[in-house]
Scaffold this active site. Structure first.
Site, PDB file in Angstrom:
ATOM      1  N   GLU A   1      -4.963   3.326   6.619  1.00  0.00           N
ATOM      2  CA  GLU A   1      -4.897   3.145   5.168  1.00  0.00           C
ATOM      3  C   GLU A   1      -5.668   4.265   4.474  1.00  0.00           C
ATOM      4  OE1 GLU A   1      -6.240  -0.145   1.820  1.00  0.00           O
ATOM      5  OE2 GLU A   1      -5.422  -0.858   3.727  1.00  0.00           O
TER       6      GLU A   1
ATOM      7  N   SER B   1     -11.381  -0.016   3.299  1.00  0.00           N
ATOM      8  CA  SER B   1     -10.523  -0.524   4.364  1.00  0.00           C
ATOM      9  C   SER B   1      -9.875   0.637   5.112  1.00  0.00           C
ATOM     10  CB  SER B   1      -9.436  -1.432   3.786  1.00  0.00           C
ATOM     11  OG  SER B   1     -10.010  -2.599   3.233  1.00  0.00           O
TER      12      SER B   1
ATOM     13  N   ARG C   1       0.810  -1.224   0.000  1.00  0.00           N
ATOM     14  CA  ARG C   1       0.000   0.000   0.000  1.00  0.00           C
ATOM     15  C   ARG C   1       0.844   1.275   0.000  1.00  0.00           C
ATOM     16  NH1 ARG C   1      -2.459  -3.599  -1.281  1.00  0.00           N
ATOM     17  NH2 ARG C   1      -4.361  -4.477  -0.430  1.00  0.00           N
TER      18      ARG C   1
END
Length: 302
Positions: free
Chosen positions: A288, A218, A169
């Site tokens: 995130e 998320s 990520r």
């Protein structure tokens, strides 16, 4: 900000951002720029005072816009950047504003397998490239060949996947760079089989995620060796609320806006969850979801 460069696209002052993000909360952009094409974008950035902050906005799915709004210029890549074209039997060129659903559907029609997972990521190609977006065992780094970007200086540059420093990520994309296009490569496949895999992914998402809610996707990254949702659940946060902000009971790594939650409430709930997980497991969850802007109308710095 009183002397912005001339544009061919649309430039809007004090543009509300809540309608453009999935949480349906948050303040306004000082300026919202929707460029007519890549040249319009490059010319604008080249002429913009380097001190003015710039933020790229995709589908607004992985974003908390704080209630005081976003200073500077928010840039939204619309229809001129949303095309997807098959280059050959395994390769697609995708605009930075194209959605994952469009990319995967075009790949299916062209008989390109391996891009089905993009269907499940609620965002645009620009976001996938910047965050190394992924799901169901695959990530952008697995399929990206190169990305075309416009730097904050207005310079256009093509960056190969090997130069993006991809990790989980995260990418080493230059700060302020906007992804205007990306080239993805898959493998030859049969459209029927590709559609079946897309259907499988869609059904799995429907069964496990609160897709019809005001959410941000998320919330926290998965720590090494752990699943964020399991840590949140074990810390007793399932259904936890702060005002109209709630931890989803269906999937505990999703935060929800049940009605009129402010961005401050949503972010504070996330911090409550992080504190409880740290107390219960000793693990510090990392956001995130991107959080941008200033915290309140009084101009307090974010």
């Amino acid at each position: 900000m009183s002397e912005l460069p001339a544009v061919r696209g649309r430039l809007t002052a004090h543009a509300p951002l809540a309608p453009l993000v999935w949480f349906k909360a948050g303040g306004a952009a000082q300026w919202l720029f929707e460029p007519a094409d890549a040249d319009d974008l490059a010319d604008f950035l080249r002429g913009l005072d380097p001190a003015v902050p710039v933020l790229a906005l995709g589908l607004g799915s992985n974003l908390i816009v704080r209630d005081g709004g976003v200073p500077g210029v928010v840039i939204r890549l619309g229809k001129p950047f949303a095309g997807v074209t098959a280059l050959d039997a395994t390769t697609l060129r995708c605009g930075g504003g194209a959605s994952g659903i469009l990319v995967s559907s075009t790949a299916r029609d062209a008989g390109v397998a391996g891009l089905e997972f993009l269907r499940s990521i609620p965002g645009t190609v620009g976001g996938f490239v910047r965050m190394n977006g992924g799901a169901y065992g695959r990530e952008t780094a697995d399929v990206l060949v190169e990305a075309e970007v416009v730097l904050r200086s207005g310079e256009r540059r093509t960056i190969a996947v090997g130069d993006l420093g991809y990790t989980y990520r995260h990418s080493a994309l230059p700060a302020g760079a906007l992804v205007i296009a990306a080239t993805f490569r898959g493998t030859p496949g049969e459209p029927a089989g590709i559609q079946a895999e897309m259907d499988r992914i869609a059904a799995a998402r429907e069964a496990s995620q609160p897709l019809r809610s005001k959410t941000g996707g998320s919330t926290f990254k998965n720590p090494d060796g752990h699943k964020a949702w399991a840590l949140v659940d074990a810390a007793g946060c399932r259904g936890l609320r702060r005002g109209d902000a709630q931890v989803s009971e269906k999937h505990t790594n999703f935060l929800l806006n049940l009605g009129t939650a402010s961005s401050a409430e949503i972010e504070a709930l996330g911090e409550d969850v992080r504190a409880r997980v740290k107390a219960a497991s000793g693990i510090e969850l990392e956001w995130e979801i991107q959080r941008v802007g200033v915290a309140s109308e009084n101009g307090e710095a974010a």
